[in-house]
Write an enzyme that holds these catalytic residues in place. Sequence first.
Site, PDB file in Angstrom:
ATOM      1  N   ASN A  21      66.681  19.913  58.376  1.00 24.35           N
ATOM      2  CA  ASN A  21      67.502  19.222  57.383  1.00 24.35           C
ATOM      3  C   ASN A  21      68.315  18.065  57.969  1.00 24.35           C
ATOM      4  O   ASN A  21      68.954  17.319  57.221  1.00 24.35           O
ATOM      5  CB  ASN A  21      68.400  20.230  56.657  1.00 24.35           C
ATOM      6  CG  ASN A  21      67.562  21.177  55.796  1.00 24.35           C
ATOM      7  OD1 ASN A  21      66.375  20.914  55.545  1.00 24.35           O
ATOM      8  ND2 ASN A  21      68.152  22.281  55.370  1.00 24.35           N
TER       9      ASN A  21
ATOM     10  N   CYS B 198      61.581  23.958  47.557  1.00 23.44           N
ATOM     11  CA  CYS B 198      61.641  25.368  47.201  1.00 23.44           C
ATOM     12  C   CYS B 198      62.289  25.557  45.838  1.00 23.44           C
ATOM     13  O   CYS B 198      63.269  24.875  45.507  1.00 23.44           O
ATOM     14  CB  CYS B 198      62.432  26.123  48.264  1.00 23.44           C
ATOM     15  SG  CYS B 198      61.535  26.252  49.804  1.00 23.44           S
TER      16      CYS B 198
ATOM     17  N   ASP C 189      71.242  29.108  53.083  1.00 18.44           N
ATOM     18  CA  ASP C 189      69.926  29.317  53.711  1.00 18.44           C
ATOM     19  C   ASP C 189      69.956  30.466  54.722  1.00 18.44           C
ATOM     20  O   ASP C 189      68.914  31.014  55.078  1.00 18.44           O
ATOM     21  CB  ASP C 189      69.474  28.050  54.445  1.00 18.44           C
ATOM     22  CG  ASP C 189      69.290  26.891  53.500  1.00 18.44           C
ATOM     23  OD1 ASP C 189      69.065  27.123  52.311  1.00 18.44           O
ATOM     24  OD2 ASP C 189      69.375  25.733  53.959  1.00 18.44           O
TER      25      ASP C 189
ATOM     26  N   ILE D  93      75.951  28.713  45.697  1.00 20.31           N
ATOM     27  CA  ILE D  93      75.335  27.378  45.638  1.00 20.31           C
ATOM     28  C   ILE D  93      74.185  27.354  44.622  1.00 20.31           C
ATOM     29  O   ILE D  93      74.101  26.451  43.803  1.00 20.31           O
ATOM     30  CB  ILE D  93      74.817  26.947  47.035  1.00 20.31           C
ATOM     31  CG1 ILE D  93      75.925  27.063  48.088  1.00 20.31           C
ATOM     32  CG2 ILE D  93      74.232  25.539  46.999  1.00 20.31           C
ATOM     33  CD1 ILE D  93      76.938  25.975  48.130  1.00 20.31           C
TER      34      ILE D  93
END
Length: 407
Positions: free
Chosen positions: A19, A111, A297, A319
Site C-alpha cells: 500500500n 477486495c 487489514d 472502517i
Amino acid sequence: MYINPSKIKGKVKISGSKNAGLPIIAASLVTSKKLVLSNVADISDINNMLAILDKIGCKVKRSKNKIFIDSFCNYMPLLFEEVSKFRASYYLMSSYLALFSSVSIKMPGGCKIGSRPIDFHLEGFKAAGCKVEVTDDIINISVKELAPFIYRMPKKSLGATVNLIILASKIDGKSIIENASTEPEIDDLIEFINKGFAKVYRRRNDIVIYGNKEFSEKITHKIIPDRIEAFTYMCIGLNSKKLAIKNIELHHLKAPLKYLKMAEAKFKIKKNSVTIYKSDLKPINVYSNHYPELSTDQMPLLYPIFMRVPGQSSFREDIYEERFSVCEELKKTNADIKIDNKTIFINGKYLLKPSEFYPTDLRCAASLLIEGIINGNSVINNLNYLERGYDNIYKKLKKIGLKFKIK
Ligand code: EPU
C-alpha cells in the site's frame, strides 16, 4: 493449497509495502523522469500496475525487488483489463490529470470489503477545478486549468489522500488536504514526492502541499516494509517454536505489539526484528481504526488465534461495514464466533475441525491461511487473493517449515 500438519520455525524477511508501493509507482509518472525503486514486492497488484505503465509507454524493468522506470508516457484511455483487477489503479487518475488535464478510466477493482465509494477522490478533484462525469463503469474527468485547493476529507481515506497529494504536487501554489489519512504509507509517499520539486508536509491533521510543475532528472527510493505482511507472520509465529520476523519497521507495529502484550504473548524485540514464541494467550478486546490504531487489514489475522484462547475476545471494526465474510469461513471449523453490529465476539475452544476454505478477499485469505497452518489438514482455495498482497508467499512459507501442496 492443501496444508499438512507442520512445525513452524526459523526466520522470515518482510518485503516492501503493497500500500506504499502502489501510490509511489503512480506518483513516479509526475515526479521524475527516471526512477529506481527498491524493496518493491513481487505481487500481482504491483505487477498489474507495472503492466499498465508499460501499456501507456513507460519503460519498466524489474531486477529482483528493484524496479527501474523511465516515466515518459503517452495519453491513452485507462480502459485496460488490468485497471479493474485492483483498487490502486485509480491513483493514475491524479497522475493523468496532472500530465494531460484529462482522464478516462474504468472503475477500479479491489477486495470486496464494503461499499468502497470514491466520492472523496472526486470531490477533491472538483475542488481543484476538475469536471467529473461517472457512468456505470467509466469515470471521465477533465480540467481546463488546475488550481490550488483546500479539501476537507469528511472521513480519513488513504486512497483519496494519495490521489490528492499526487495531484497537488503538480499544481503551482499551496493546497491543503484537511483531515488527511494518518497511515505510514502516506508518509512514504510524502518522502518520495519531496525528493522531486514539490514540498509536502503534515500539519496536525492536515497535509500541506506546495506543488511544482518541474520534473526531477532521477530519483531513487526504498519502499517501507509491509506492516500487514509483518503482522501476518507474527500471528503465524504465535503457534511456532520460534519465528524471527526480520526487516520490519517497529514503530509502525506499535498497536499490534500492544495487543500481543495484552494477550501475554511471548516475543522479543530487536532493532528491526521481532521474534515470536508459542504462547498461552489470554482473551483480549481489540479495536481497529486509523493509524496509529491497529489496521483493519491486521484485525482478521487475529481471529484464528483467539478461536483457541479460552474465554471471550472481542474485535470491533469501524472502517468497513462488510469485513466479516471471513467469519462465515472460519465458522466451518465449529469456532464460536458471533457478530453483533460492528463487533465480533469469539469464545475460545480447544478442538476445531480442519476445513476447506474459500476466501473472498486478501486479508480474509491471510486469516484462513493462519487457520490452516494452526490446524493442518486444511484446504485454502482462491489463492489469487493471497498472491495480490504477499510477496514470495510459497517460498517464504516453505522456508519456515510449512508442508503444503498446490494443485
Ligand atoms: N471512503 C468513502 N469515500 C471515499 C473513500 C473512502 O466513503 O471516497 C470510506 C471507505 O468506504 C472506508 C473508509 O473511507 O469506510 C476508508 O477507506 P480508504 O479510502 O482509507 O480505503 P482505501 O484507500 O480504499 C486502503 C487500502 C486497504 C485498507 C484501507 C484502510 C490500498 C490499495 N488499499 O484502501 O487495503 O484496508 O486503505 O483504510 O492501499 C488491503 O491491503 O488488503 C486493503 C484492503
